[in-house]
Design a protein around this motif. Structure first.
Motif, PDB file in Angstrom:
ATOM      1  N   SER A   1       1.715   2.115 -11.613  1.00 53.64           N
ATOM      2  CA  SER A   1       1.067   3.058 -12.518  1.00 53.64           C
ATOM      3  C   SER A   1       1.951   4.290 -12.513  1.00 53.64           C
ATOM      4  O   SER A   1       2.978   4.307 -11.839  1.00 53.64           O
TER       5      SER A   1
ATOM      6  N   ARG B   1      -7.603  -9.431  -3.622  1.00 53.14           N
ATOM      7  CA  ARG B   1      -7.747  -8.409  -2.586  1.00 53.14           C
ATOM      8  C   ARG B   1      -7.800  -9.040  -1.200  1.00 53.14           C
ATOM      9  O   ARG B   1      -7.069  -8.636  -0.290  1.00 53.14           O
TER      10      ARG B   1
ATOM     11  N   SER C   1      -6.785  -3.049  -0.186  1.00 52.49           N
ATOM     12  CA  SER C   1      -8.015  -2.518  -0.761  1.00 52.49           C
ATOM     13  C   SER C   1      -8.118  -2.945  -2.222  1.00 52.49           C
ATOM     14  O   SER C   1      -7.143  -3.376  -2.850  1.00 52.49           O
ATOM     15  N   ARG C   2      -9.320  -2.809  -2.760  1.00 51.82           N
ATOM     16  CA  ARG C   2      -9.551  -3.138  -4.164  1.00 51.82           C
ATOM     17  C   ARG C   2      -8.628  -2.314  -5.059  1.00 51.82           C
ATOM     18  O   ARG C   2      -8.112  -2.802  -6.052  1.00 51.82           O
ATOM     19  N   ARG C   3      -8.423  -1.067  -4.705  1.00 48.43           N
ATOM     20  CA  ARG C   3      -7.582  -0.157  -5.487  1.00 48.43           C
ATOM     21  C   ARG C   3      -6.168  -0.703  -5.659  1.00 48.43           C
ATOM     22  O   ARG C   3      -5.640  -0.754  -6.759  1.00 48.43           O
ATOM     23  N   TYR C   4      -5.547  -1.106  -4.544  1.00 51.21           N
ATOM     24  CA  TYR C   4      -4.167  -1.600  -4.618  1.00 51.21           C
ATOM     25  C   TYR C   4      -4.098  -2.971  -5.288  1.00 51.21           C
ATOM     26  O   TYR C   4      -3.159  -3.247  -6.025  1.00 51.21           O
TER      27      TYR C   4
ATOM     28  N   LEU D   1      -6.084  -3.984  -7.670  1.00 54.33           N
ATOM     29  CA  LEU D   1      -6.253  -3.727  -9.089  1.00 54.33           C
ATOM     30  C   LEU D   1      -4.972  -3.174  -9.712  1.00 54.33           C
ATOM     31  O   LEU D   1      -4.575  -3.587 -10.806  1.00 54.33           O
ATOM     32  N   LEU D   2      -4.311  -2.259  -9.027  1.00 55.12           N
ATOM     33  CA  LEU D   2      -3.041  -1.722  -9.535  1.00 55.12           C
ATOM     34  C   LEU D   2      -2.020  -2.847  -9.737  1.00 55.12           C
ATOM     35  O   LEU D   2      -1.335  -2.903 -10.760  1.00 55.12           O
TER      36      LEU D   2
ATOM     37  N   TYR E   1       2.117   5.292  -8.665  1.00 57.09           N
ATOM     38  CA  TYR E   1       2.553   4.444  -7.559  1.00 57.09           C
ATOM     39  C   TYR E   1       3.750   3.576  -7.942  1.00 57.09           C
ATOM     40  O   TYR E   1       3.823   3.075  -9.063  1.00 57.09           O
TER      41      TYR E   1
ATOM     42  N   CYS F   1       0.835  -1.208   0.000  1.00 56.30           N
ATOM     43  CA  CYS F   1       0.000   0.000   0.000  1.00 56.30           C
ATOM     44  C   CYS F   1       0.870   1.259   0.000  1.00 56.30           C
ATOM     45  O   CYS F   1       0.879   2.025   0.972  1.00 56.30           O
TER      46      CYS F   1
END
Length: 113
Positions: A47, A78, A84-87, A89-90, A50, A12
């Motif tokens: 990305s 996840r 989290s879903r965000r990390y 997905l990245l 990050y 994260c």
């Protein structure tokens, strides 16, 4: 100092600009160090925003391969990684782009060994 920070962040990480902000006037030099660390593979770009330590990236892939040898969903990744879903997905989009995984519908599968 940069690698220690990314190692502490695990899966994260803070956005790169936020990391650079902590260096104040030394931010331009820190940006060059980030570029060098990314070029040598010590940091993995998730990305444009990050970066992730190579150790955290490799550990996440190992954990997912071990848990899901036949494929997995974003939600399973996840939950398994505890992010989290965000990390998640990245990370998975990075793996797709690098040819480590392939997305088919809602599932992903590791390619190769």
């Amino acid at each position: 100092r940069i690698l220690e920070g990314y190692a502490a962040d695990g899966l994260c990480p803070a956005p790169t600009e936020q990391v650079l902000h902590t260096f104040g006037r030394e931010a331009p030099a820190a940006r060059q160090v980030l570029k060098a660390l990314t070029a040598e593979g010590a940091l993995v770009p998730l990305s444009g925003e990050y970066l992730l330590s190579r150790e955290a990236f490799d550990a996440a892939l190992w954990k997912l391969r071990r848990a899901f040898p036949r494929g997995f969903t974003l939600a399973q990744a996840r939950d398994t990684l505890g992010v989290s879903r965000r990390y998640a997905l990245l990370l998975l989009e990075c793996c797709d782009a690098a040819g480590l995984t392939r997305r088919e519908g809602d599932a992903r599968q590791f390619l190769g060994t």
